[in-house]
Design an enzyme around this catalytic site. Structure first.
Site, short mmCIF file in Angstrom:
data_model
loop_
_atom_site.label_atom_id
_atom_site.label_comp_id
_atom_site.label_asym_id
_atom_site.label_seq_id
_atom_site.Cartn_x
_atom_site.Cartn_y
_atom_site.Cartn_z
N ASP A 150 0.85 -1.19 0.00
CA ASP A 150 0.00 0.00 0.00
C ASP A 150 0.89 1.24 0.00
O ASP A 150 1.90 1.30 0.71
CB ASP A 150 -0.92 -0.01 1.24
CG ASP A 150 -2.07 0.98 1.11
OD1 ASP A 150 -3.22 0.52 1.02
OD2 ASP A 150 -1.80 2.21 1.08
N ILE A 151 0.50 2.23 -0.80
CA ILE A 151 1.29 3.47 -0.94
C ILE A 151 1.25 4.31 0.35
O ILE A 151 2.13 5.13 0.59
CB ILE A 151 0.77 4.28 -2.16
CG1 ILE A 151 1.85 5.15 -2.75
CG2 ILE A 151 -0.48 5.07 -1.83
CD1 ILE A 151 1.49 5.70 -4.13
N ASN A 194 -12.93 -3.20 2.19
CA ASN A 194 -13.91 -2.11 2.30
C ASN A 194 -14.81 -2.14 1.08
O ASN A 194 -14.34 -2.40 -0.03
CB ASN A 194 -13.19 -0.77 2.39
CG ASN A 194 -12.29 -0.67 3.60
OD1 ASN A 194 -12.65 -1.12 4.69
ND2 ASN A 194 -11.10 -0.12 3.42
N GLU A 197 -12.17 3.46 -1.28
CA GLU A 197 -11.68 4.56 -2.13
C GLU A 197 -11.45 4.12 -3.56
O GLU A 197 -11.71 4.88 -4.49
CB GLU A 197 -10.35 5.08 -1.57
CG GLU A 197 -10.48 5.87 -0.28
CD GLU A 197 -9.12 6.12 0.36
OE1 GLU A 197 -8.08 5.98 -0.32
OE2 GLU A 197 -9.13 6.43 1.57
N VAL A 198 -10.93 2.91 -3.72
CA VAL A 198 -10.60 2.44 -5.08
C VAL A 198 -11.62 1.37 -5.49
O VAL A 198 -11.73 0.33 -4.83
CB VAL A 198 -9.16 1.87 -5.13
CG1 VAL A 198 -8.83 1.41 -6.54
CG2 VAL A 198 -8.16 2.91 -4.66
N HIS A 242 -10.40 -5.31 -3.49
CA HIS A 242 -9.07 -5.57 -2.94
C HIS A 242 -9.17 -5.94 -1.48
O HIS A 242 -10.09 -5.52 -0.79
CB HIS A 242 -8.15 -4.36 -3.11
CG HIS A 242 -8.72 -3.07 -2.58
ND1 HIS A 242 -9.65 -2.33 -3.27
CD2 HIS A 242 -8.50 -2.41 -1.42
CE1 HIS A 242 -9.96 -1.26 -2.57
NE2 HIS A 242 -9.29 -1.28 -1.43
N HIS A 301 -6.95 -5.83 2.16
CA HIS A 301 -5.79 -5.27 2.86
C HIS A 301 -5.27 -6.37 3.79
O HIS A 301 -6.06 -6.98 4.52
CB HIS A 301 -6.20 -4.09 3.74
CG HIS A 301 -6.79 -2.92 3.00
ND1 HIS A 301 -6.13 -1.72 2.83
CD2 HIS A 301 -8.01 -2.75 2.42
CE1 HIS A 301 -6.90 -0.87 2.17
NE2 HIS A 301 -8.06 -1.47 1.91
P1 AMP Z 1 -9.83 1.36 0.15
O1 AMP Z 1 -10.14 2.53 1.02
O2 AMP Z 1 -10.14 0.05 0.80
O3 AMP Z 1 -10.41 1.49 -1.24
O4 AMP Z 1 -8.24 1.34 0.03
C1 AMP Z 1 -7.53 1.85 -1.06
C2 AMP Z 1 -6.08 1.75 -0.67
O5 AMP Z 1 -5.31 1.90 -1.85
C3 AMP Z 1 -5.61 2.82 0.32
O6 AMP Z 1 -5.07 2.17 1.46
C4 AMP Z 1 -4.53 3.58 -0.47
O7 AMP Z 1 -3.45 3.98 0.33
C5 AMP Z 1 -4.12 2.56 -1.52
N1 AMP Z 1 -3.59 3.10 -2.76
C6 AMP Z 1 -4.09 4.10 -3.51
N2 AMP Z 1 -3.33 4.29 -4.61
C7 AMP Z 1 -2.32 3.38 -4.54
C8 AMP Z 1 -1.22 3.07 -5.38
N3 AMP Z 1 -0.98 3.74 -6.52
N4 AMP Z 1 -0.37 2.08 -5.00
C9 AMP Z 1 -0.60 1.40 -3.85
N5 AMP Z 1 -1.63 1.65 -3.01
C10 AMP Z 1 -2.48 2.62 -3.36
#
Ligand code: AMP
Length: 116
Positions: A32-33, A90, A98-99, A103, A105
């Site tokens: 994770d970034i 999530n 967010e994405v 996925h 974690h």
């Molecule tokens: P979620 O809130 O479950 O959708 O988590 C999205 C996760 O993706 C967050 O923990 C971010 O820090 C992570 N994230 C976003 N962009 C990147 C990226 N380019 N590379 C790695 N992790 C990312």
């Protein structure tokens, strides 16, 4: 509706880089970034699915099993099973997603605090 331009879709298309931990035919795992623990790995299937429900309802059961077996392989490779870890996914607005590509974690390497 799946957004083909979400960040993880771009990582899968190799349009943006990631810090890869493990990859196979069906899945990709990377750091994770913005890590929330000493170890914070994200695992994604290579199929287009928005969230957990989407992944389970749209995927061939063999793909679902393969994905969760890779999660376990990564846990073994990270050597975190004995001390413990937390797996989170999530979904949607209330889940804080967010994405919009399913996925999980994997958080480990220290005591993971309470969710609230
Ligand atoms: P979620 O809130 O479950 O959708 O988590 C999205 C996760 O993706 C967050 O923990 C971010 O820090 C992570 N994230 C976003 N962009 C990147 C990226 N380019 N590379 C790695 N992790 C990312």
């Amino acid at each position: 509706m799946y957004d083909e331009n979400n960040i993880f879709a771009k990582i899968l298309k190799k349009e943006i880089p990631c810090n890869k931990i493990y990859e196979d035919e069906h899945s990709l795992f990377f750091n994770d970034i913005n890590p929330q623990a000493k170890i914070h790995v994200l695992g994604i299937p290579k199929t287009q699915c928005v969230d957990y429900s989407d992944f389970i309802s749209l995927s061939d059961p063999k793909i679902i099993v393969a994905f969760f077996q890779s999660v376990n392989l990564v846990i073994e490779r990270l050597n975190i099973a004995s001390k413990g870890y937390r797996i989170i996914t999530n979904s949607g607005k209330d889940g804080g997603q967010e994405v919009p590509h399913f996925h999980i974690h994997i958080l480990a390497g220290e005591k993971i605090g309470s969710l609230r």
